[in-house]
Design an enzyme around this catalytic site. Structure first.
Site, PDB file in Angstrom:
ATOM      1  N   HIS A   1      -1.294   0.994  -9.905  1.00 16.25           N
ATOM      2  CA  HIS A   1      -2.001   0.041  -9.015  1.00 16.25           C
ATOM      3  C   HIS A   1      -2.650  -1.051  -9.858  1.00 16.25           C
ATOM      4  CE1 HIS A   1      -3.944  -0.412  -4.795  1.00 16.25           C
ATOM      5  NE2 HIS A   1      -3.784  -1.582  -5.373  1.00 16.25           N
TER       6      HIS A   1
ATOM      7  N   ARG B   1       0.860  -1.178   0.000  1.00 20.31           N
ATOM      8  CA  ARG B   1       0.000   0.000   0.000  1.00 20.31           C
ATOM      9  C   ARG B   1       0.899   1.232   0.000  1.00 20.31           C
ATOM     10  NH1 ARG B   1      -3.840  -2.545  -1.698  1.00 20.31           N
ATOM     11  NH2 ARG B   1      -5.494  -3.434  -0.412  1.00 20.31           N
TER      12      ARG B   1
END
Lengths: 311, 311
Positions: free
Chosen positions: B274, B226
């Site tokens: 991502h 993350r």
């Protein structure tokens, strides 16, 4: 045992010094032309030897090459018919090749070139993710290296097809093809084509317009065999038409690639300078030692090629 | 069973329509805010939900997220304490992640960025070939994905180190580390650091100057956890000093990455949006079905996270 170092393109002593030093007690490396030791030379280490190289050594028994392919030595006109030509079989090289090929397969599958272009243009955009199961990879050549490449590709989920000259036993998760008909059948199901073949009269020019036309549209070529396998004009046409989406080329008909060659700045070509994988120091030393031992015993060295067949 | 689709960043219906269509007979997907069905909604599919999202559903029992990490749902202030948060455990996603990470490891190992620069400059020059055995890869996080990544890396010859919060049983060819001391011990032997951790208060900011300084000089970061795991200024400093040679970043503190961010044009940063690996349609459908079944039976759904621990 004296071993002549014979190459017109590489300084073998500086390249493989570590291997030669390690076995210097048993094998004395002499630079070609080794006029002072010509009669003592019973073996040679060679890479693209000069045409007349082997005429100098009346007692030559075996020539080791420095790669998986022996074509560069077999093509030498002065190679006497009775001399054994030995290639290096090296698990460490097969491992390096497996990583190299896997990288190029995923480069195509995951569209990393598009990601790089997007970064350059500051574009945040996700791309379609294709599962490996949808990207079929065909191996031309299923020897020691091909087997290792197939293992790693199947472990990551890619369907693998394998083509060889003659039928070979294959693991259950591979589909095998052989012969000319088998080649076209396989190509019809192929998205990524990986060339690992030895260079022989039968395989010269095998990467040509017919092969590309038989593949799935938008396919990809990974060329790590020999430059002479590829018909360059046919590749350029297939890239131009979109039949192939791209190509990774490690080997070329002329090396170094001439400065004015179109491959240097072709947007669909990923070039490396014949650098996919060297043999390891350990494997070369072991091959030279095993060859010397066999020559001394008057036996055929391990991994001597079938000179008729070419590999 | 009614399932609310809740996200402030993704159109979940268009993104996962195939999964939702396949289970429509059993689970009716309703868009948030689902005012007409608020009392019927017993489960939700969520990704970065609005802060007040879950206050609307008095009978909510479980929230499924769409990835391997549940932090985006756990951080939502309106999530009632008794609601189960379910993450998707997907072998197909682990396989995609393994290929993605392997690609970035080999990108670093084989210096493909240098090959690309050489091609652009028409330079024919072979590069040092580093055997995978000399490139140690450390995994931060050793869950289902980490295990699959470790398998593929070890198969290709890379030494793999694995760090987890608590001690875990490991295969014989892996070296395990845990706890804060174990982290620094491991980093001292690490060339490539792969972050696969869940985001928790303990792991926030774990990729910082201390971590980079502990690594082997010239190391490489692969960041697929993350964005909040990374202290961006510390990464930039480590790249600047040469302590790190480069970084592959798939996740960012702010997504999409702002247009004026230095990462876009940083020569040592390889960016992806991502996009390392989505969960599969099949896995999401199966997770939603298993969650619905458990909710109806009044049981805890499979793969519900430990809300205290955060994963």
């Amino acid at each position: 045992m004296h071993c002549a170092l014979v190459s017109r393109t590489l300084d073998l002593r500086s390249y493989f010094g570590k291997a030669l030093d390690g076995i210097a007690e048993h094998i004395q490396a002499v630079d070609h032309p080794a006029d002072d030791h010509a009669e003592q030379v019973q073996m040679a280490l060679a890479w693209h030897p000069p045409a007349d190289a082997f005429a100098s050594y009346p007692n030559l028994k075996a020539v080791c090459t420095i790669g998986a392919g022996a074509d560069n030595v077999l093509a030498c006109p002065s190679l006497p018919p009775h001399v054994d030509v030995v290639r290096v079989v090296d698990p460490a090289q097969a491992e390096m090749m497996a990583g190299f090929i896997l990288w190029h397969v995923i480069w195509h599958q995951r569209r990393f070139a598009s990601f790089m272009a997007q970064q350059k243009a500051k574009i945040w955009k996700r791309l379609d993710q294709r599962r490996p199961q949808t990207v079929s990879v065909a191996l031309l050549g299923y020897g020691q290296i091909g087997q290792r490449v197939a293992e790693e590709l199947t472990a990551l989920g890619f369907p693998v097809l394998a083509w060889s000259r003659t039928q070979k036993p294959l693991p259950a998760n591979l589909r095998g093809f052989h012969g000319r008909d088998g080649l076209l059948t396989m190509l019809a199901e192929t998205e990524v084509l990986v060339n690992l073949l030895p260079l022989t009269p039968e395989t010269r020019g095998i990467l040509n317009r017919d092969a590309f036309a038989a593949m799935r549209p938008g396919g990809y070529l990974i060329q790590v065999g020999r430059g002479e396998h590829l018909v360059e004009a046919d590749l350029l046409a297939a890239l131009q038409s979109g039949q192939l989406s791209g190509a990774s080329l490690d080997v070329f008909a002329v090396e170094p690639l001439p400065q004015d060659h179109v491959f240097w700045h072709h947007p669909q070509v990923f070039m490396t300078p014949h650098d996919a994988c060297d043999i390891s120091v350990d494997a070369l030393a072991a091959t030279l030692m095993a060859t010397a031992t066999a020559v001394q015993a008057g036996e055929r060295p391990p991994h001597a090629v079938d000179r008729q067949r070419g590999y």
